[in-house]
Design an enzyme around this catalytic site. Sequence first.
Site, PDB file in Angstrom:
ATOM      1  N   THR A  71       0.842  -1.207   0.000  1.00  0.00           N
ATOM      2  CA  THR A  71       0.000   0.000   0.000  1.00  0.00           C
ATOM      3  C   THR A  71       0.876   1.256   0.000  1.00  0.00           C
ATOM      4  O   THR A  71       0.620   2.207  -0.755  1.00  0.00           O
ATOM      5  CB  THR A  71      -0.922  -0.005   1.246  1.00  0.00           C
ATOM      6  OG1 THR A  71      -1.723  -1.190   1.188  1.00  0.00           O
ATOM      7  CG2 THR A  71      -1.811   1.216   1.288  1.00  0.00           C
ATOM      8  N   GLN A 177       0.325  -9.101  -6.059  1.00  0.00           N
ATOM      9  CA  GLN A 177      -0.076 -10.508  -6.169  1.00  0.00           C
ATOM     10  C   GLN A 177       0.792 -11.262  -7.179  1.00  0.00           C
ATOM     11  O   GLN A 177       0.795 -12.492  -7.175  1.00  0.00           O
ATOM     12  CB  GLN A 177      -1.552 -10.614  -6.606  1.00  0.00           C
ATOM     13  CG  GLN A 177      -2.542 -10.125  -5.579  1.00  0.00           C
ATOM     14  CD  GLN A 177      -2.731 -11.084  -4.405  1.00  0.00           C
ATOM     15  OE1 GLN A 177      -2.458 -12.272  -4.503  1.00  0.00           O
ATOM     16  NE2 GLN A 177      -3.203 -10.569  -3.288  1.00  0.00           N
ATOM     17  N   SER A 197       4.918  -6.589  -2.258  1.00  0.00           N
ATOM     18  CA  SER A 197       4.735  -6.725  -0.809  1.00  0.00           C
ATOM     19  C   SER A 197       5.238  -8.086  -0.334  1.00  0.00           C
ATOM     20  O   SER A 197       4.890  -9.115  -0.917  1.00  0.00           O
ATOM     21  CB  SER A 197       3.242  -6.584  -0.496  1.00  0.00           C
ATOM     22  OG  SER A 197       3.022  -6.775   0.869  1.00  0.00           O
ATOM     23  N   HIS A 199       4.641 -10.039   2.329  1.00  0.00           N
ATOM     24  CA  HIS A 199       3.832 -11.069   2.997  1.00  0.00           C
ATOM     25  C   HIS A 199       2.998 -11.912   2.039  1.00  0.00           C
ATOM     26  O   HIS A 199       2.327 -12.857   2.459  1.00  0.00           O
ATOM     27  CB  HIS A 199       2.956 -10.447   4.092  1.00  0.00           C
ATOM     28  CG  HIS A 199       1.800  -9.617   3.638  1.00  0.00           C
ATOM     29  ND1 HIS A 199       0.531 -10.114   3.590  1.00  0.00           N
ATOM     30  CD2 HIS A 199       1.709  -8.329   3.227  1.00  0.00           C
ATOM     31  CE1 HIS A 199      -0.300  -9.159   3.186  1.00  0.00           C
ATOM     32  NE2 HIS A 199       0.397  -8.062   2.952  1.00  0.00           N
ATOM     33  N   THR A 235      14.640   4.874  10.076  1.00  0.00           N
ATOM     34  CA  THR A 235      15.611   3.795  10.286  1.00  0.00           C
ATOM     35  C   THR A 235      15.127   2.515   9.612  1.00  0.00           C
ATOM     36  O   THR A 235      13.981   2.111   9.774  1.00  0.00           O
ATOM     37  CB  THR A 235      15.803   3.565  11.807  1.00  0.00           C
ATOM     38  OG1 THR A 235      16.228   4.795  12.369  1.00  0.00           O
ATOM     39  CG2 THR A 235      16.830   2.484  12.083  1.00  0.00           C
ATOM     40  N   CYS A 325      -9.641  -7.099   2.539  1.00  0.00           N
ATOM     41  CA  CYS A 325      -9.852  -5.701   2.902  1.00  0.00           C
ATOM     42  C   CYS A 325     -11.331  -5.344   2.808  1.00  0.00           C
ATOM     43  O   CYS A 325     -11.784  -4.361   3.371  1.00  0.00           O
ATOM     44  CB  CYS A 325      -9.057  -4.792   1.984  1.00  0.00           C
ATOM     45  SG  CYS A 325      -7.418  -5.384   1.664  1.00  0.00           S
TER      46      CYS A 325
HETATM   47  C1  LIG Z   1      -3.181  -6.389  -5.479  1.00  0.00           C
HETATM   48  C2  LIG Z   1      -2.846  -5.815  -4.153  1.00  0.00           C
HETATM   49  N1  LIG Z   1      -2.331  -4.584  -4.078  1.00  0.00           N
HETATM   50  C3  LIG Z   1      -1.974  -4.041  -2.904  1.00  0.00           C
HETATM   51  C4  LIG Z   1      -2.152  -4.721  -1.722  1.00  0.00           C
HETATM   52  C5  LIG Z   1      -1.731  -4.108  -0.437  1.00  0.00           C
HETATM   53  O1  LIG Z   1      -0.538  -4.694   0.030  1.00  0.00           O
HETATM   54  P1  LIG Z   1      -0.129  -4.583   1.569  1.00  0.00           P
HETATM   55  O2  LIG Z   1      -1.009  -5.519   2.313  1.00  0.00           O
HETATM   56  O3  LIG Z   1       1.305  -5.003   1.618  1.00  0.00           O
HETATM   57  O4  LIG Z   1      -0.308  -3.172   1.959  1.00  0.00           O
HETATM   58  C6  LIG Z   1      -2.718  -6.002  -1.742  1.00  0.00           C
HETATM   59  C7  LIG Z   1      -2.991  -6.748  -0.490  1.00  0.00           C
HETATM   60  O5  LIG Z   1      -3.910  -7.528  -0.389  1.00  0.00           O
HETATM   61  C8  LIG Z   1      -3.067  -6.567  -2.997  1.00  0.00           C
HETATM   62  O6  LIG Z   1      -3.596  -7.799  -3.082  1.00  0.00           O
END
Ligand SMILES: Cc1ncc(COP(=O)(O)O)c(C=O)c1O
Length: 378
Positions: A71, A177, A197, A199, A235, A325
Amino acid sequence: MKVYLDNASTTSVSKEVLDAMLPYFKSEFGNPSSLHEAGIRNRKVINQSRSKIAELLNCKKGEIYFTSCGTESTNWALKGLAFGNNTKGEIITTKIEHHATTNTCLFLQNLGYIINYVSVDKQGFIDLDELRSLVNDNTLVVSVIMANNEIGTIQNIKEISKICEEASTYLHVDAVQAACHTSLDLEELNVDLVSISGHKFHGPKGIGILYIKNGTHLTPLIHGGQQELKMRAGTENVAYTVGITKAMEIGMKNLGSYEERLNIYAKMFLKRLDEAKIDYILNGPEIGENRLPGNLNLSFKGIDGSVITYLLNKKGIYVSTGSACDSESIEPSHIVQEIGVPSEYIDATIRFSIGNETTFEELNYVIDNLIEIVKNEI
Ligand SMILES: Cc1ncc(COP(=O)(O)O)c(C=O)c1O
């Protein structure tokens, strides 16, 4: 039995990643900005991580910036361009973006930017002719989700990139993704900005990457010290930087076999639903055809999706309706609405996201329970 089929929401940190990170919480805790040995050692670790990520993504070391999440990367890409520019006033995005993009665009709209949305077809592929007709001299950036978080559609980024290049507009790609789930070669794709990202591929939550192609004029969003090549103050999180790097190294190495195995699983899943004569629609492209491996977004006829997820949850099976989300919203997500899922099916839209750790036995347990629940609820 507990079965986690929500890998598109997040994944567990793998053992190798955890082991690689652990020293940086305790024995190697130095601040990379410190001039003593403990700091200098960690500065080297950050530099090595940046080089490794650049090698894996096929770009230059100085084009990789570590952030706190996907994000943040997308906020930085779009706001950083918008704040650094005062000549172009339009942004183009699609109707099936993650909220990280749509809400950043809405924020910029409130500041006066015009946001144009490209439509998608029934499988979620963006209309390239419409994109061609929308880009113009006033377009600052086109922002596109490479692999859709709900329906798994993988866009033709190379074609989109050609359109952007011809129109002299920047291209931002949300590859959150896509990274480690499909090939991601930045030189080949020829894009300007990419969000990633950790995770989503067995790295830790709380770390992301923004690729910024050399020559892209971006304003920093976080001001303070000189960290991240003077572009993002604060940091550095050395442990998580090591974690995302290790996770990407493993993810990229295993990509071929991962794709193959998950596509076999997904096909088996659908075959069993067909054999049981379950009435469902597969949303998005066919398995193995420009679709994220392991993504099964299914709509069932005449049932409530929250009832299915509740009953699956009672059996220890974790899936998602819409994206995580959106999970508090009872409206079908904007993405399934946009691709036109028929009204008799749309309320029971469920995303099963199979992952690296999913086993054949687990999947059969899920399918057995799903078939029983759907048959009993109709
Ligand atoms: C396509 C997509 N973009 C952005 C994000 C946001 O990533 P983060 O959870 O690392 O903020 C997600 C998370 O589900 C995602 O699936």
